[in-house]
Design a protein around this motif. Sequence first.
Motif, short mmCIF file in Angstrom:
data_model
loop_
_atom_site.label_atom_id
_atom_site.label_comp_id
_atom_site.label_asym_id
_atom_site.label_seq_id
_atom_site.Cartn_x
_atom_site.Cartn_y
_atom_site.Cartn_z
N SER A 34 31.86 22.51 40.97
CA SER A 34 32.27 22.84 39.62
C SER A 34 31.44 24.01 39.08
CB SER A 34 32.08 21.61 38.72
OG SER A 34 32.12 22.00 37.36
N ASP A 35 32.13 25.12 38.81
CA ASP A 35 31.46 26.26 38.17
C ASP A 35 32.05 26.42 36.77
OD1 ASP A 35 29.85 28.48 37.77
OD2 ASP A 35 31.26 29.86 38.74
N GLU A 36 31.94 25.37 36.00
CA GLU A 36 32.48 25.39 34.64
C GLU A 36 31.74 26.46 33.84
OE1 GLU A 36 32.32 21.54 32.82
OE2 GLU A 36 33.90 22.04 31.37
N GLY A 37 32.49 27.33 33.19
CA GLY A 37 31.87 28.48 32.52
C GLY A 37 31.81 29.71 33.41
N SER A 38 32.11 29.54 34.69
CA SER A 38 32.24 30.66 35.65
C SER A 38 30.97 31.49 35.81
CB SER A 38 33.42 31.57 35.27
OG SER A 38 34.60 30.81 35.09
N ARG A 39 29.81 30.86 35.65
CA ARG A 39 28.55 31.60 35.73
C ARG A 39 28.34 32.15 37.15
NH1 ARG A 39 23.52 30.08 36.76
NH2 ARG A 39 24.26 27.97 37.15
N ILE A 76 30.67 32.43 39.52
CA ILE A 76 31.78 33.33 39.83
C ILE A 76 31.46 34.74 39.32
CG2 ILE A 76 34.19 33.84 39.21
CD1 ILE A 76 34.60 30.69 39.35
N ARG A 77 30.91 34.83 38.11
CA ARG A 77 30.51 36.14 37.56
C ARG A 77 29.36 36.74 38.36
NH1 ARG A 77 32.92 36.16 32.18
NH2 ARG A 77 33.29 33.94 31.93
N ARG A 78 28.33 35.91 38.64
CA ARG A 78 27.14 36.41 39.33
C ARG A 78 27.52 36.99 40.70
NH1 ARG A 78 23.22 33.79 42.68
NH2 ARG A 78 23.80 31.68 42.09
N LEU A 79 28.50 36.38 41.36
CA LEU A 79 28.90 36.85 42.68
C LEU A 79 29.88 38.02 42.61
CD1 LEU A 79 27.36 34.47 43.73
CD2 LEU A 79 29.34 33.75 45.04
N GLY A 80 30.27 38.42 41.38
CA GLY A 80 31.21 39.53 41.26
C GLY A 80 32.63 39.13 41.61
N GLY A 106 38.30 32.66 33.06
CA GLY A 106 37.16 32.53 33.98
C GLY A 106 37.54 32.39 35.43
N LEU A 107 38.77 32.82 35.78
CA LEU A 107 39.23 32.59 37.15
C LEU A 107 38.54 33.51 38.15
CD1 LEU A 107 43.11 32.28 36.87
CD2 LEU A 107 41.38 30.48 36.88
N PRO A 108 38.26 32.97 39.34
CA PRO A 108 37.80 33.85 40.41
C PRO A 108 38.99 34.53 41.08
CG PRO A 108 37.96 31.61 41.24
CD PRO A 108 38.38 31.56 39.77
N TYR A 109 38.74 35.64 41.76
CA TYR A 109 39.75 36.12 42.71
C TYR A 109 39.91 35.03 43.76
CZ TYR A 109 39.18 40.85 40.84
OH TYR A 109 39.15 41.94 40.04
N PRO A 110 41.14 34.73 44.16
CA PRO A 110 41.31 33.63 45.12
C PRO A 110 41.01 34.10 46.54
CG PRO A 110 43.44 34.50 44.45
CD PRO A 110 42.40 35.35 43.76
N GLY A 111 40.06 33.45 47.15
CA GLY A 111 39.74 33.87 48.51
C GLY A 111 38.67 33.01 49.13
N SER A 112 38.32 33.38 50.35
CA SER A 112 37.40 32.56 51.14
C SER A 112 36.42 33.42 51.90
CB SER A 112 38.17 31.74 52.17
OG SER A 112 39.21 31.05 51.56
N PHE A 113 35.22 32.87 52.09
CA PHE A 113 34.20 33.50 52.92
C PHE A 113 33.93 32.61 54.11
CE2 PHE A 113 33.55 35.01 48.65
CZ PHE A 113 33.22 36.35 48.80
N LEU A 114 33.77 33.23 55.27
CA LEU A 114 33.33 32.48 56.44
C LEU A 114 31.87 32.84 56.70
CD1 LEU A 114 33.88 30.61 58.88
CD2 LEU A 114 34.51 32.64 60.17
N LEU A 115 31.02 31.82 56.75
CA LEU A 115 29.59 32.05 56.98
C LEU A 115 29.23 31.66 58.41
CD1 LEU A 115 27.98 30.52 53.75
CD2 LEU A 115 29.42 32.55 54.00
#
Lengths: 56, 259
Positions: free
Chosen positions: B37-42, B44-48, B71-80
């Motif tokens: 939960s990133d309520e407030g999108s803090r 999401i914002r920090r990661l750009g 506060g929506l993120p761009y929809p996507g995924s990272f593979l680590l």
Amino acid sequence: MSKPSLPAIDFGTVGPAIGERFPDLLLPDQAGIPVDIHAERAGRRAIVVFFRSAGW
Amino acid sequence: MPQYSRERVAVFAVSPDSVDVLGAFAEQHGISYPLLSDEGSRVIRRLGLLNRHIEEQQRFYGATVEERHRGLPYPGSFLLHQSGVVVDKQFEQTHRVRRSGPVLLEDLVDGAPHPAGTATSATPSGVTVTAGAGSGTYYPLQRLRLHVCLEIPPGIHVYAAPVPAGFVPLTIALRPIPGVSASEVALPAPRSLRLPGFDEQFLVHDGRVCGRVGFMIERNIGRVELKVGVRFQACDDVVCYPPSYVDLAVALEGLDQPA
């Protein structure tokens, strides 16, 4: 008036880049327990998905 | 995707939802991997990753921007990688489209088809054809992929286009269905084969050959039956079997977006 179009976004420059260490994240999970993703994955590969909402 | 979350790949899903919304969703769908939960999108914002194109996107869809879009993120995924380094990332151009779990795993993790075989047919040459979408359900605007795979026995090949007169090349065709948009069928590159007694080279497939078709269903139109026609001719080095025509149907049940 011109027809609206979807903006073309270059995601290469959006968010953490390929080749960088993914930043440390500490966020509460669905039970409210803080999760540190690097600690939680414990050396495994991981997929981190960003999605709009589980509610709509 | 719970079967992947424990052993090989950890899965985390981040959204601006509250813990309560995520808790209810996880319980309803039996999700065991972390929904964060990133309520407030803090974060999401920090990661750009904050979606800065929401107004243009909503205008494109003829919709207005509501508070929930802010506060929506761009929809996507990272593979680590095991080390924590980002090795791949995949994003959708708009928040309306999402990838299905199997498509995500195929694109990010395996790089190989992930067929949950839902329809199989054997042919006289011993070639078996399987079609599956990796899922028995769909959500509106979810990216899904149909895999159609031929298991070709050792010593047998099937011809790829272009073929000499009289031969039938491998083709895979998805019958159009209103409301279902599908990509072209992607087939792997054939290999060339020289047969004794022939001057020319032939293009053939052997072993396991999988064609892929991306598809998306715009609205929940209930049960959808994807019908695939597969046409091919199997031969060994000496004789050819008559052309095979295989029809397979893969059924998917429609789901509404989680309410």
